[in-house]
Each structure stands twice: as C-alpha cells, then as structure tokens.
Scaffold this motif. Sequence first.
Motif, PDB file in Angstrom:
ATOM      1  N   PHE A   1       0.822  -1.201   0.000  1.00  0.00           N
ATOM      2  CA  PHE A   1       0.000   0.000   0.000  1.00  0.00           C
ATOM      3  C   PHE A   1       0.863   1.260   0.000  1.00  0.00           C
ATOM      4  O   PHE A   1       0.587   2.215  -0.740  1.00  0.00           O
ATOM      5  N   LEU A   2       1.904   1.291   0.811  1.00  0.00           N
ATOM      6  CA  LEU A   2       2.780   2.461   0.868  1.00  0.00           C
ATOM      7  C   LEU A   2       3.504   2.691  -0.455  1.00  0.00           C
ATOM      8  O   LEU A   2       3.624   3.835  -0.924  1.00  0.00           O
ATOM      9  N   VAL A   3       3.973   1.644  -1.070  1.00  0.00           N
ATOM     10  CA  VAL A   3       4.638   1.778  -2.376  1.00  0.00           C
ATOM     11  C   VAL A   3       3.647   2.280  -3.422  1.00  0.00           C
ATOM     12  O   VAL A   3       3.966   3.142  -4.242  1.00  0.00           O
ATOM     13  N   PHE A   4       2.434   1.748  -3.382  1.00  0.00           N
ATOM     14  CA  PHE A   4       1.391   2.166  -4.311  1.00  0.00           C
ATOM     15  C   PHE A   4       1.085   3.659  -4.152  1.00  0.00           C
ATOM     16  O   PHE A   4       1.009   4.401  -5.134  1.00  0.00           O
ATOM     17  N   ILE A   5       0.940   4.118  -2.915  1.00  0.00           N
ATOM     18  CA  ILE A   5       0.673   5.540  -2.654  1.00  0.00           C
ATOM     19  C   ILE A   5       1.846   6.405  -3.126  1.00  0.00           C
ATOM     20  O   ILE A   5       1.643   7.454  -3.744  1.00  0.00           O
ATOM     21  N   PHE A   6       3.069   5.961  -2.883  1.00  0.00           N
ATOM     22  CA  PHE A   6       4.244   6.718  -3.317  1.00  0.00           C
ATOM     23  C   PHE A   6       4.271   6.857  -4.842  1.00  0.00           C
ATOM     24  O   PHE A   6       4.515   7.952  -5.373  1.00  0.00           O
ATOM     25  N   ILE A   7       4.000   5.771  -5.539  1.00  0.00           N
ATOM     26  CA  ILE A   7       3.991   5.818  -7.011  1.00  0.00           C
ATOM     27  C   ILE A   7       2.901   6.753  -7.510  1.00  0.00           C
ATOM     28  O   ILE A   7       3.110   7.537  -8.447  1.00  0.00           O
ATOM     29  N   LEU A   8       1.728   6.687  -6.880  1.00  0.00           N
ATOM     30  CA  LEU A   8       0.652   7.591  -7.289  1.00  0.00           C
ATOM     31  C   LEU A   8       1.025   9.052  -7.052  1.00  0.00           C
ATOM     32  O   LEU A   8       0.719   9.923  -7.883  1.00  0.00           O
ATOM     33  N   LEU A   9       1.684   9.340  -5.948  1.00  0.00           N
ATOM     34  CA  LEU A   9       2.110  10.717  -5.675  1.00  0.00           C
ATOM     35  C   LEU A   9       3.135  11.200  -6.694  1.00  0.00           C
ATOM     36  O   LEU A   9       3.079  12.348  -7.154  1.00  0.00           O
ATOM     37  N   VAL A  10       4.057  10.333  -7.062  1.00  0.00           N
ATOM     38  CA  VAL A  10       5.046  10.706  -8.080  1.00  0.00           C
ATOM     39  C   VAL A  10       4.357  10.967  -9.419  1.00  0.00           C
ATOM     40  O   VAL A  10       4.641  11.968 -10.094  1.00  0.00           O
ATOM     41  N   LEU A  11       3.444  10.115  -9.793  1.00  0.00           N
ATOM     42  CA  LEU A  11       2.719  10.319 -11.055  1.00  0.00           C
ATOM     43  C   LEU A  11       1.879  11.591 -11.017  1.00  0.00           C
ATOM     44  O   LEU A  11       1.803  12.326 -12.012  1.00  0.00           O
ATOM     45  N   LEU A  12       1.256  11.863  -9.888  1.00  0.00           N
ATOM     46  CA  LEU A  12       0.469  13.087  -9.749  1.00  0.00           C
ATOM     47  C   LEU A  12       1.358  14.318  -9.861  1.00  0.00           C
ATOM     48  O   LEU A  12       1.011  15.300 -10.544  1.00  0.00           O
ATOM     49  N   THR A  13       2.544  14.263  -9.244  1.00  0.00           N
ATOM     50  CA  THR A  13       3.482  15.383  -9.320  1.00  0.00           C
ATOM     51  C   THR A  13       3.945  15.617 -10.761  1.00  0.00           C
ATOM     52  O   THR A  13       3.980  16.758 -11.234  1.00  0.00           O
ATOM     53  N   VAL A  14       4.274  14.569 -11.450  1.00  0.00           N
ATOM     54  CA  VAL A  14       4.697  14.687 -12.851  1.00  0.00           C
ATOM     55  C   VAL A  14       3.571  15.256 -13.704  1.00  0.00           C
ATOM     56  O   VAL A  14       3.792  16.117 -14.555  1.00  0.00           O
ATOM     57  N   ALA A  15       2.349  14.766 -13.454  1.00  0.00           N
ATOM     58  CA  ALA A  15       1.213  15.251 -14.238  1.00  0.00           C
ATOM     59  C   ALA A  15       0.961  16.735 -13.968  1.00  0.00           C
ATOM     60  O   ALA A  15       0.665  17.499 -14.897  1.00  0.00           O
ATOM     61  N   LEU A  16       1.102  17.170 -12.736  1.00  0.00           N
ATOM     62  CA  LEU A  16       0.880  18.571 -12.425  1.00  0.00           C
ATOM     63  C   LEU A  16       1.988  19.471 -12.969  1.00  0.00           C
ATOM     64  O   LEU A  16       1.741  20.613 -13.349  1.00  0.00           O
ATOM     65  N   LEU A  17       3.217  18.960 -13.010  1.00  0.00           N
ATOM     66  CA  LEU A  17       4.325  19.765 -13.545  1.00  0.00           C
ATOM     67  C   LEU A  17       4.223  19.971 -15.046  1.00  0.00           C
ATOM     68  O   LEU A  17       4.590  21.026 -15.560  1.00  0.00           O
ATOM     69  N   TYR A  18       3.766  18.987 -15.757  1.00  0.00           N
ATOM     70  CA  TYR A  18       3.757  19.059 -17.216  1.00  0.00           C
ATOM     71  C   TYR A  18       2.408  19.383 -17.813  1.00  0.00           C
ATOM     72  O   TYR A  18       2.243  19.291 -19.020  1.00  0.00           O
ATOM     73  N   THR A  19       1.445  19.769 -17.020  1.00  0.00           N
ATOM     74  CA  THR A  19       0.161  20.182 -17.601  1.00  0.00           C
ATOM     75  C   THR A  19      -0.119  21.628 -17.294  1.00  0.00           C
ATOM     76  O   THR A  19       0.472  22.278 -16.516  1.00  0.00           O
TER      77      THR A  19
END
Length: 83
Positions: free
Chosen positions: A65-83
């Motif tokens: 669960f913790l790894v899953f949340i970390f990956i989602l946060l990284v993807l969310l950060t990338v999506a927010l930076l490039y949109t």
Amino acid sequence: MAKKRTKKDRLQSELRRQKKVLPLKQEIKQVSKPIEKEVKQEVSYLKEIFAYDPQLIIKDLRKTFLVFIFILLVLLTVALLYT
C-alpha cells in the motif's frame, strides 16, 4: 517477504507445510469419486493459503500500500508539472 525471514523461520514453515500435505494425500487416496477429489484439493488449497502467519500478510499489505501511494504521488506530481 522471504528475504527478511531467518533460516529458522524458513525451516519451521517448510515443516509445517510437510505436516499438512502428508495427511491430505492419504485422505485423497481413500476417496474414490472424482468430484470429492476436487473438493478436497480446493480445501487443501485454502488451508495452504491460510497457513501463513497473518502478521506477515498484514506487513506485506502495508508495504504494498505504501509503495502504491508513493507511485501515485510521483505520477500526480509529474502530471501537475507538465500540464
């Protein structure tokens, strides 16, 4: 999960599995109907799943669960930076 176990834990789990498998094989030999064999195999499968220590299962689920949340946060950060 396996890399955190000690040699003693691995040996104990192997012995536990062997003790559970031997009686089930004898029971299956005594049953003559194929339908009952399938039921016995399903029961042995369920016994094998629930033979693991619940604390180890919970620990693994927490890590997952913790790894899953970390990956989602990284993807969310990338999506927010490039949109």
